[in-house]
Design a protein around this motif. Structure first.
Motif, mmCIF file in Angstrom:
data_model
loop_
_atom_site.group_PDB
_atom_site.id
_atom_site.type_symbol
_atom_site.label_atom_id
_atom_site.label_comp_id
_atom_site.label_asym_id
_atom_site.label_seq_id
_atom_site.Cartn_x
_atom_site.Cartn_y
_atom_site.Cartn_z
ATOM 1 N N VAL A 34 -9.705 81.413 81.166
ATOM 2 C CA VAL A 34 -9.070 82.572 81.780
ATOM 3 C C VAL A 34 -8.932 82.264 83.263
ATOM 4 O O VAL A 34 -9.914 81.917 83.935
ATOM 5 N N LEU A 35 -7.707 82.346 83.751
ATOM 6 C CA LEU A 35 -7.416 82.061 85.151
ATOM 7 C C LEU A 35 -7.097 83.368 85.878
ATOM 8 O O LEU A 35 -6.395 84.228 85.322
ATOM 9 N N PRO A 36 -7.575 83.497 87.113
ATOM 10 C CA PRO A 36 -7.343 84.724 87.874
ATOM 11 C C PRO A 36 -5.959 84.750 88.529
ATOM 12 O O PRO A 36 -5.830 84.800 89.750
ATOM 13 N N ALA A 37 -4.936 84.712 87.689
ATOM 14 C CA ALA A 37 -3.559 84.711 88.170
ATOM 15 C C ALA A 37 -2.664 85.188 87.033
ATOM 16 O O ALA A 37 -3.000 84.994 85.865
ATOM 17 N N PRO A 38 -1.515 85.788 87.363
ATOM 18 C CA PRO A 38 -0.594 86.226 86.307
ATOM 19 C C PRO A 38 0.038 85.023 85.603
ATOM 20 O O PRO A 38 0.072 83.915 86.147
ATOM 21 N N PRO A 39 0.556 85.227 84.383
ATOM 22 C CA PRO A 39 1.159 84.115 83.631
ATOM 23 C C PRO A 39 2.225 83.341 84.405
ATOM 24 O O PRO A 39 2.300 82.113 84.287
ATOM 25 N N GLU A 40 3.045 84.027 85.195
ATOM 26 C CA GLU A 40 4.104 83.333 85.938
ATOM 27 C C GLU A 40 3.517 82.309 86.911
ATOM 28 O O GLU A 40 4.079 81.230 87.105
ATOM 29 N N VAL A 95 -9.030 75.617 87.580
ATOM 30 C CA VAL A 95 -9.695 76.906 87.808
ATOM 31 C C VAL A 95 -10.132 77.014 89.265
ATOM 32 O O VAL A 95 -9.903 78.037 89.918
ATOM 33 N N SER A 96 -10.729 75.963 89.811
ATOM 34 C CA SER A 96 -11.152 75.988 91.214
ATOM 35 C C SER A 96 -9.972 76.197 92.154
ATOM 36 O O SER A 96 -10.052 76.993 93.096
ATOM 37 N N LEU A 97 -8.878 75.491 91.909
ATOM 38 C CA LEU A 97 -7.706 75.631 92.778
ATOM 39 C C LEU A 97 -7.129 77.043 92.726
ATOM 40 O O LEU A 97 -6.778 77.619 93.758
ATOM 41 N N VAL A 98 -7.018 77.603 91.524
ATOM 42 C CA VAL A 98 -6.467 78.954 91.383
ATOM 43 C C VAL A 98 -7.396 79.975 92.036
ATOM 44 O O VAL A 98 -6.941 80.934 92.653
ATOM 45 N N GLU A 99 -8.701 79.748 91.932
ATOM 46 C CA GLU A 99 -9.680 80.652 92.546
ATOM 47 C C GLU A 99 -9.791 80.458 94.054
ATOM 48 O O GLU A 99 -10.352 81.299 94.747
ATOM 49 N N GLY A 100 -9.294 79.326 94.567
ATOM 50 C CA GLY A 100 -9.408 79.041 95.988
ATOM 51 C C GLY A 100 -10.748 78.443 96.378
ATOM 52 O O GLY A 100 -11.151 78.502 97.531
ATOM 53 N N SER A 101 -11.436 77.812 95.403
ATOM 54 C CA SER A 101 -12.720 77.181 95.700
ATOM 55 C C SER A 101 -12.584 75.662 95.605
ATOM 56 O O SER A 101 -11.575 75.142 95.132
#
Length: 176
Positions: free
Chosen positions: A24-30, A149-155
């Protein structure tokens, strides 16, 4: 959230030659779709390569895993610093699913589904020809998804190669 969707959860065999792994990624599908299909974004977590999103279109994926994290960790001696593979788009339904050939031996399907304010990304890698391939792609997808996941989360992601090496050993013990 099931155990397979939690950060760091292992992939599972859904058939003797097929791995499924979810995050699960903290971003919308787009936004997640862009991480899958845009070469500049994809190279930051997986592999570069322009992709025409039309069934039958070929693309070359180029891995430079030493560039994914800083530090990169210790690359295993059996893997080069750059790897290339020709793939072909099988099916595309933006921003819900993308299926591609994985070289000549197997296929990968990425499915995106809204999950709250995020996206459930499911990767199914099918028709893996042997145990060595199964272990390599299991550890590879797991380690690459850790970077994503880290990149999308900003970590800051953990060193890629150290994660890959540990995961390859772990999957060797987990998978039949």
């Amino acid at each position: 959230m099931t155990i397979m969707e939690k950060p760091g959860a292992h992939g599972t065999l859904i058939a003797p030659d097929t791995l499924e792994i979810r995050r699960v990624l903290p971003a919308p599908p787009e936004r997640v779709w862009a991480w899958l299909t845009d070469s500049e974004l994809r190279r930051k977590w997986l592999a570069a390569g322009e992709m025409t999103l039309v069934p039958g279109a070929e693309c070359e994926l180029v891995w430079r895993n030493d560039e994914l994290t800083d530090p990169p960790g210790t690359r295993p001696g059996d893997i080069g610093d750059e790897n290339r593979m020709t793939c072909r788009v099988i099916a595309v339904d933006p921003p819900r699913s993308l299926s591609i050939t994985w070289g000549k031996a197997s296929d990968v399907t990425f499915t995106l589904a809204p999950r709250g304010e995020g996206t459930l990304l499911t990767i199914v890698h099918a028709r893996l020809p042997d145990r060595a391939s199964l272990l390599g792609v299991s550890a590879g997808w797991h380690a690459h998804l850790g970077v994503l996941v880290s990149l999308v989360e900003g970590s800051k992601p953990a060193p890629f190669w150290d994660a890959f090496t540990a995961l390859r050993t772990d999957y060797d013990q987990r998978l039949p």
